[in-house]
Design a protein around this motif. Structure first.
Motif, PDB file in Angstrom:
ATOM      1  N   UNK A 146       0.720  -1.089  -0.135  1.00 17.15           N
ATOM      2  CA  UNK A 146      -0.039   0.163   0.114  1.00 17.15           C
ATOM      3  C   UNK A 146       0.686   1.453  -0.233  1.00 17.15           C
ATOM      4  N   UNK A 147       0.516   2.164  -0.756  1.00 16.10           N
ATOM      5  CA  UNK A 147       1.275   3.479  -0.982  1.00 16.10           C
ATOM      6  C   UNK A 147       2.148   3.531  -1.851  1.00 16.10           C
ATOM      7  N   UNK A 148       2.551   2.458  -2.471  1.00 17.51           N
ATOM      8  CA  UNK A 148       3.965   2.414  -3.551  1.00 17.51           C
ATOM      9  C   UNK A 148       3.107   2.150  -4.963  1.00 17.51           C
ATOM     10  N   UNK A 149       2.920   3.214  -5.640  1.00 22.23           N
ATOM     11  CA  UNK A 149       1.885   3.112  -6.795  1.00 22.23           C
ATOM     12  C   UNK A 149       2.729   4.119  -7.814  1.00 22.23           C
ATOM     13  N   UNK A 150       2.572   3.769  -9.023  1.00 25.85           N
ATOM     14  CA  UNK A 150       2.946   4.590 -10.272  1.00 25.85           C
ATOM     15  C   UNK A 150       1.679   4.915 -11.007  1.00 25.85           C
ATOM     16  N   UNK A 151       1.562   6.063 -11.354  1.00 22.26           N
ATOM     17  CA  UNK A 151       0.286   6.591 -11.778  1.00 22.26           C
ATOM     18  C   UNK A 151       0.770   7.953 -12.870  1.00 22.26           C
ATOM     19  N   UNK A 152       0.691   7.915 -14.236  1.00 20.55           N
ATOM     20  CA  UNK A 152       1.342   8.881 -14.919  1.00 20.55           C
ATOM     21  C   UNK A 152       0.543   9.008 -16.056  1.00 20.55           C
ATOM     22  N   UNK A 153       0.046  10.216 -16.489  1.00 24.98           N
ATOM     23  CA  UNK A 153      -0.321  10.544 -17.995  1.00 24.98           C
ATOM     24  C   UNK A 153       0.916  10.633 -18.808  1.00 24.98           C
ATOM     25  N   UNK A 154       0.951  10.241 -20.086  1.00 28.77           N
ATOM     26  CA  UNK A 154       2.170  10.388 -20.805  1.00 28.77           C
ATOM     27  C   UNK A 154       1.602  11.043 -22.218  1.00 28.77           C
ATOM     28  N   UNK A 155       2.243  12.219 -22.687  1.00 25.78           N
ATOM     29  CA  UNK A 155       2.012  12.730 -23.792  1.00 25.78           C
ATOM     30  C   UNK A 155       2.658  12.061 -24.982  1.00 25.78           C
ATOM     31  N   UNK A 156       1.488  11.687 -25.844  1.00 23.84           N
ATOM     32  CA  UNK A 156       1.900  10.802 -27.028  1.00 23.84           C
ATOM     33  C   UNK A 156       2.369  11.567 -28.256  1.00 23.84           C
ATOM     34  N   UNK A 157       2.681  12.913 -28.103  1.00 21.92           N
ATOM     35  CA  UNK A 157       3.103  13.746 -29.153  1.00 21.92           C
ATOM     36  C   UNK A 157       2.194  13.702 -30.289  1.00 21.92           C
ATOM     37  N   UNK A 158       0.713  13.267 -30.131  1.00 27.52           N
ATOM     38  CA  UNK A 158       0.018  13.255 -31.377  1.00 27.52           C
ATOM     39  C   UNK A 158      -1.461  13.186 -30.859  1.00 27.52           C
ATOM     40  N   UNK A 159      -2.576  13.730 -31.379  1.00 25.67           N
ATOM     41  CA  UNK A 159      -4.064  13.528 -31.111  1.00 25.67           C
ATOM     42  C   UNK A 159      -4.306  12.057 -30.852  1.00 25.67           C
ATOM     43  N   UNK A 160      -5.265  11.773 -29.551  1.00 25.27           N
ATOM     44  CA  UNK A 160      -5.703  10.626 -29.008  1.00 25.27           C
ATOM     45  C   UNK A 160      -6.922  10.401 -30.009  1.00 25.27           C
ATOM     46  N   UNK A 161      -7.194   9.320 -30.683  1.00 18.87           N
ATOM     47  CA  UNK A 161      -8.301   9.002 -31.330  1.00 18.87           C
ATOM     48  C   UNK A 161      -9.609   8.932 -30.588  1.00 18.87           C
ATOM     49  N   UNK A 162     -10.703   9.405 -31.064  1.00 20.51           N
ATOM     50  CA  UNK A 162     -11.932   9.309 -30.070  1.00 20.51           C
ATOM     51  C   UNK A 162     -12.249   8.179 -29.802  1.00 20.51           C
ATOM     52  N   UNK A 163     -11.968   6.968 -30.649  1.00 21.23           N
ATOM     53  CA  UNK A 163     -12.319   5.613 -30.431  1.00 21.23           C
ATOM     54  C   UNK A 163     -11.837   5.110 -29.179  1.00 21.23           C
ATOM     55  N   UNK A 164     -10.255   5.581 -29.088  1.00 20.04           N
ATOM     56  CA  UNK A 164      -9.546   4.988 -27.980  1.00 20.04           C
ATOM     57  C   UNK A 164      -9.979   5.758 -26.827  1.00 20.04           C
TER      58      UNK A 164
END
Length: 470
Positions: free
Chosen positions: A309-327
């Motif tokens: 408990x307390x040891x987690x990794x949670x991060x958004x990542x910039x893909x350098x491109x638009x994210x498709x609406x389907x995804x």
């Protein structure tokens, strides 16, 4: 050799042997009849008769095998898997008595035994839950007290690995890298300074002042080092003004089993319980390793068969491109979420540090790890960790032909998979970690006690999914 084969494969080989034996007997009988004929007879009618018999005999044996496999072999495999699930993990499930109806009284007898054991387990679980709640309340009180104290506390074992850290210590270490148990203290502070302080230590009651600095030398911390009588060390770091802000309470993170951790020489010979696992998941712009990119990473650490408990990794990542609406409709990550987020190079390096000296665990690992490996050169790291794939572990426990999706596996193991966290990186990583925790004692119950034994077994299911351990 045959004892190592699965039950269904052994039964298939038995029926294949019957088909071959039937053909051999028919061939022998026809050859004898042709040889004992008073007049020379043409061989072609005998050959034709043999081929027709061999074809019909093979079809008959195949049909009987299919019926036997569906109504005998598969139910036995399911029955044994469910019994192991209850015996080794405490997960009680209703046995499929109807599906095992051709096994006579075996299924009802197994169900009666399972229910009796379930009642005992439930009673024990109730007592454990009461004790766990008491310990939780005491832990919260201790955490609150330590949160108010203006000193960061870290406990090390004799190998200078982290065994315990409090809220303030987590805050200090987080300014350098993600805090984690069993990590060498050298992952956070310059060991040269620390080693010099260790040489000045005398009796256990003596404290030695030391100025710690991170590996880059950009941060310095006033601290004290104290030796313990049981071959360990305490580090007390004085809080600086920038660190005396109100900290959010978090669990006091510790595992005292790490005080006497055995040295790992060859990972293939290492017991599963002695390994550190990092269960992780990624959300992406699509389903292609070559063409798509990561937009979110989540990871959870597992030590000594328990989630830390307390040891987690949670991060958004910039893909350098638009994210498709389907995804986005699947994982709900939008372009707004990743604006200003780290790119895959920075996020990958941070995850690599979080997973250092660990076994990576993922559901469909070739996809997630493949996305990381294609950026190895930019990250400057090597993603050559040992790997366990929960798809393959599920196949080892429940058989290749069953459904091994994450949803089905979690339902089978009674692992909660909330809809609001499904298809989020951290939510799926947490579910994968919880599934692993349930699967570990089942694997041990099957005699698969070391990492090498588990890998050898998962590689038998290579037609289902590639095993990444080489």
């Amino acid at each position: 050799m045959f004892a190592t084969l699965s039950l269904r494969l052994r039964i298939f080989l038995f029926f294949a042997l019957l088909a071959l034996a039937g053909g051999a007997l028919a061939a022998g009988a026809m050859a004898l009849g042709w040889a004992r004929a008073e007049e020379a007879l043409p061989a072609s009618p005998f050959v034709t008769a043999f081929l027709v018999f061999a074809f019909l005999n093979t079809g008959l044996v195949l049909g009987i095998w299919l019926l036997f496999d569906e109504n005998i072999a598969k139910p036995i495999d399911r029955l044994s898997a469910n019994l192991r699930l209850g015996a080794h993990s405490g997960v009680q499930t209703d046995l499929d008595v109807h599906g095992a109806r051709y096994l006579g009284d075996l299924a009802p007898a197994a169900q009666a035994l399972s229910r009796t054991a379930s009642a005992s387990v439930t009673d024990m679980a109730t007592r454990i839950a009461r004790e766990t709640e008491r310990l939780r309340v005491e832990s919260e009180r201790l955490t609150a007290v330590l949160t108010e104290a203006p000193v960061a506390t870290i406990l090390l074992n004799s190998k200078l690995e982290i065994v315990l850290y409090d809220t303030q210590a987590a805050d200090v270490m987080s300014s350098i890298a993600h805090p984690r148990l069993r990590a060498p203290i050298g992952d956070y502070f310059d060991t040269e300074v620390l080693n010099k302080a260790l040489t000045r230590l005398g009796e256990a009651s003596v404290e030695v002042p030391v100025t710690l600095r991170d590996s880059s030398g950009s941060q310095r911390f006033d601290a004290r080092l104290k030796a313990l009588s049981n071959d360990g060390y305490m580090i007390f770091i004085d809080s600086k003004p920038a660190q005396t802000r109100r900290l959010a309470p978090r669990p006091l993170v510790f595992d005292f089993d790490l005080m006497n951790r055995a040295e790992i020489k060859d990972i293939r010979d290492t017991p599963l319980r002695d390994l550190c696992f990092v269960a992780f998941d990624t959300e992406t712009t699509g389903l292609s390793v070559e063409k798509d990119a990561i937009v979110q990473i989540g990871a959870v650490r597992v030590l000594n068969g328990r989630i830390v408990d307390g040891e987690v990794f949670d991060s958004y990542v910039n893909p350098g491109r638009p994210i498709p609406p389907a995804s986005t409709r699947i994982h709900r990550v939008t372009d707004d979420h990743v604006i200003g987020a780290a790119d895959i190079t920075a996020a990958g390096r941070a995850l690599h540090h979080f997973a250092r000296d660990s076994v990576l665990v993922a559901h469909n690992a070739p996809f997630d790890i493949g996305l990381l490996q294609k950026h190895e050169k930019d990250m400057g790291v090597d993603w050559s960790h040992p790997v366990l794939d929960t798809v393959l572990l599920s196949a080892v426990v429940f058989g290749t032909t069953d459904d091994h999706s994450l949803d089905t596996l979690c339902a089978r193991l009674s692992v909660d998979l909330p809809p609001d966290t499904r298809h989020t990186a951290l939510g799926d990583a947490r579910a994968t970690a919880e599934a692993l925790v349930v699967l570990l004692p089942i694997l041990e119950g099957k005699g698969l006690r070391t990492f090498g034994q588990v890998v050898e077994e998962t590689q038998r299911h290579g037609r289902l999914l590639e095993d990444l351990n080489g």
